[in-house]
Design an enzyme around this catalytic site. Structure first.
Site, PDB file in Angstrom:
ATOM      1  N   GLU A  24       0.753  -1.274   0.165  1.00  0.00           N
ATOM      2  CA  GLU A  24       0.062  -0.025  -0.087  1.00  0.00           C
ATOM      3  C   GLU A  24       0.814   1.065  -0.106  1.00  0.00           C
ATOM      4  OE1 GLU A  24      -3.373   0.741   2.506  1.00  0.00           O
ATOM      5  OE2 GLU A  24      -2.308   2.130   3.558  1.00  0.00           O
ATOM      6  N   THR A  55      -4.108   4.886  -1.297  1.00  0.00           N
ATOM      7  CA  THR A  55      -4.770   5.381  -0.407  1.00  0.00           C
ATOM      8  C   THR A  55      -5.954   6.477  -0.856  1.00  0.00           C
ATOM      9  OG1 THR A  55      -3.414   6.684   0.971  1.00  0.00           O
ATOM     10  CG2 THR A  55      -3.738   4.373   1.388  1.00  0.00           C
ATOM     11  N   HIS A  84      -8.035   3.025  -3.892  1.00  0.00           N
ATOM     12  CA  HIS A  84      -8.897   3.283  -2.665  1.00  0.00           C
ATOM     13  C   HIS A  84     -10.109   4.052  -3.096  1.00  0.00           C
ATOM     14  CE1 HIS A  84      -6.288   1.614   0.978  1.00  0.00           C
ATOM     15  NE2 HIS A  84      -5.875   1.274  -0.212  1.00  0.00           N
ATOM     16  N   GLY A 115     -14.947   4.812   4.916  1.00  0.00           N
ATOM     17  CA  GLY A 115     -14.274   6.205   5.127  1.00  0.00           C
ATOM     18  C   GLY A 115     -14.064   6.806   6.682  1.00  0.00           C
ATOM     19  N   ALA A 133     -24.203   4.869   2.270  1.00  0.00           N
ATOM     20  CA  ALA A 133     -24.534   4.915   3.742  1.00  0.00           C
ATOM     21  C   ALA A 133     -23.552   3.901   4.496  1.00  0.00           C
ATOM     22  CB  ALA A 133     -25.772   4.602   4.150  1.00  0.00           C
ATOM     23  N   HIS A 159     -13.686  -3.118  14.985  1.00  0.00           N
ATOM     24  CA  HIS A 159     -13.688  -1.944  14.420  1.00  0.00           C
ATOM     25  C   HIS A 159     -14.135  -1.042  15.758  1.00  0.00           C
ATOM     26  CE1 HIS A 159     -14.560   1.826  12.510  1.00  0.00           C
ATOM     27  NE2 HIS A 159     -14.400   1.623  11.392  1.00  0.00           N
ATOM     28  N   ASP A 168     -19.600  -6.362  13.973  1.00  0.00           N
ATOM     29  CA  ASP A 168     -18.541  -6.222  12.968  1.00  0.00           C
ATOM     30  C   ASP A 168     -18.453  -7.098  11.820  1.00  0.00           C
ATOM     31  OD1 ASP A 168     -16.546  -4.270  12.097  1.00  0.00           O
ATOM     32  OD2 ASP A 168     -15.142  -5.218  13.214  1.00  0.00           O
ATOM     33  N   ASN A 171     -21.116  -7.092   9.476  1.00  0.00           N
ATOM     34  CA  ASN A 171     -20.784  -6.032   8.330  1.00  0.00           C
ATOM     35  C   ASN A 171     -19.845  -6.512   7.230  1.00  0.00           C
ATOM     36  OD1 ASN A 171     -20.936  -3.255   7.237  1.00  0.00           O
ATOM     37  ND2 ASN A 171     -19.010  -3.037   8.309  1.00  0.00           N
ATOM     38  N   LYS A 175     -20.534  -6.935   3.151  1.00  0.00           N
ATOM     39  CA  LYS A 175     -19.495  -6.347   2.252  1.00  0.00           C
ATOM     40  C   LYS A 175     -19.118  -7.337   1.251  1.00  0.00           C
ATOM     41  CE  LYS A 175     -16.795  -4.555   5.392  1.00  0.00           C
ATOM     42  NZ  LYS A 175     -15.613  -3.583   5.923  1.00  0.00           N
TER      43      LYS A 175
END
Length: 296
Positions: A24, A55, A84, A115, A133, A159, A168, A171, A175
């Site tokens: 990265e 990024t 990103h 973000g 959202a 998180h 978490d 979620n 994704k």
């Protein structure tokens, strides 16, 4: 007299280099930083990374610089760049336009993130009125727009804003179910935390790869600030005692510490590693060297 010499030799000597690596970078702000970035890319490119990610600043603050960096990687190297992209301060239409620009530039891989909250939002994420959202919504929108390969974020130690570890993990599953190809973890220092997380993910029905994100310690004070819920082992802290003002020795210790973390992950079956380089090649290159990765 007993011979205490280890027959296996140095701890990294037996690693065959049968791993995949990715790196990265962040977009540069100045000409000097751009030179440093391209020096890092030039040094790390021969290690044949599976991809390199760039990024995206808070609130889209580096949007143009991220795009320029990714476009230059496409034009001037044989590397596969991943751009990103976040939900912050952008409508669905703006994100679609950005995605199209990346696609037209030859980019086929997006790292899709919710973000960080913007200043003034009280430390919590506030969606754009016409935007996405959540990262899961962003992934679904990107997949509907173009057939991108999409990486998402995972948090082995939860998180900081999550209601619970279970929430978490739910979620993360949303994704990946929305079209994510793989997850890349936030940096961590506990192999136990990572492997426990893999077990929980598998039990939750997650079968996509979850790649460990490795952060060499460039500043222990900065690591403490960024850690959030991340456990910092006492032994690691001892390794860096007295090195805050000694960048040279600190970098050497950091490379060995990160390589040892990777070695222990390797022993647990991990064969894919993502390195947060901070646009510095030396540590990432040294870690790869210790892991048996050589220029192709």
């Amino acid at each position: 007299m007993t011979d205490r010499t280890l027959s296996s030799g140095p701890p990294f000597a037996q690693l065959p280099g049968d791993i995949a690596v990715s790196f990265e970078f962040f977009p540069p702000k100045t000409e000097k930083m751009e030179a440093q970035l391209w020096d890092a890319i030039t040094q790390l490119a021969p290690l044949d990374p599976s991809f390199v990610s760039v990024t995206y600043g808070a609130g889209g603050s580096t949007r143009e610089r991220t795009h320029a960096t990714v476009a230059r990687i496409v034009e001037e190297t044989r590397l596969a760049p991943a751009a990103h992209l976040t939900c912050v301060a952008a409508s669905k239409g703006e994100i679609a336009e950005i995605a199209d620009q990346y696609w037209d530039a030859g980019v086929r891989h997006i790292v899709a993130l919710r973000g960080d909250p913007q200043p003034g939002d009280g430390g919590r994420f506030v969606a754009h009125p016409d935007g996405y959202a959540s990262a899961a919504e962003l992934v679904a929108g990107l997949k509907a727009r173009r057939d991108f390969e999409i990486s998402v974020a995972a948090y082995p130690e939860v998180h900081p804003e999550a209601a619970s570890a279970e929430a978490d993990l739910d979620n993360l599953k949303r994704k990946l179910d929305a079209g994510g190809t793989r997850a890349i973890t936030q940096f961590f220092f506990s192999t136990d935390a990572y492997f426990r997380f893999l077990d929980k993910a598998l039990a939750a029905g997650i079968t996509a790869p979850i790649i460990p994100g490795i952060m060499p310690v460039t500043s222990f004070a900065a690591i403490r600030r960024m850690s959030g819920n991340t456990e910092i082992p006492a032994g690691l802290e001892r390794m860096f005692e007295g090195l805050d003002e000694r960048p040279g020795p600190r970098a050497l210790v950091a490379a060995v510490a990160a390589a040892d973390l990777c070695r222990r992950l390797y022993e647990g079956g991990v064969r894919d590693f993502h390195f947060y380089t901070l646009n510095r090649a030396e540590q990432a290159y040294a870690i790869c060297q210790l892991l048996g990765v050589r220029p192709k």
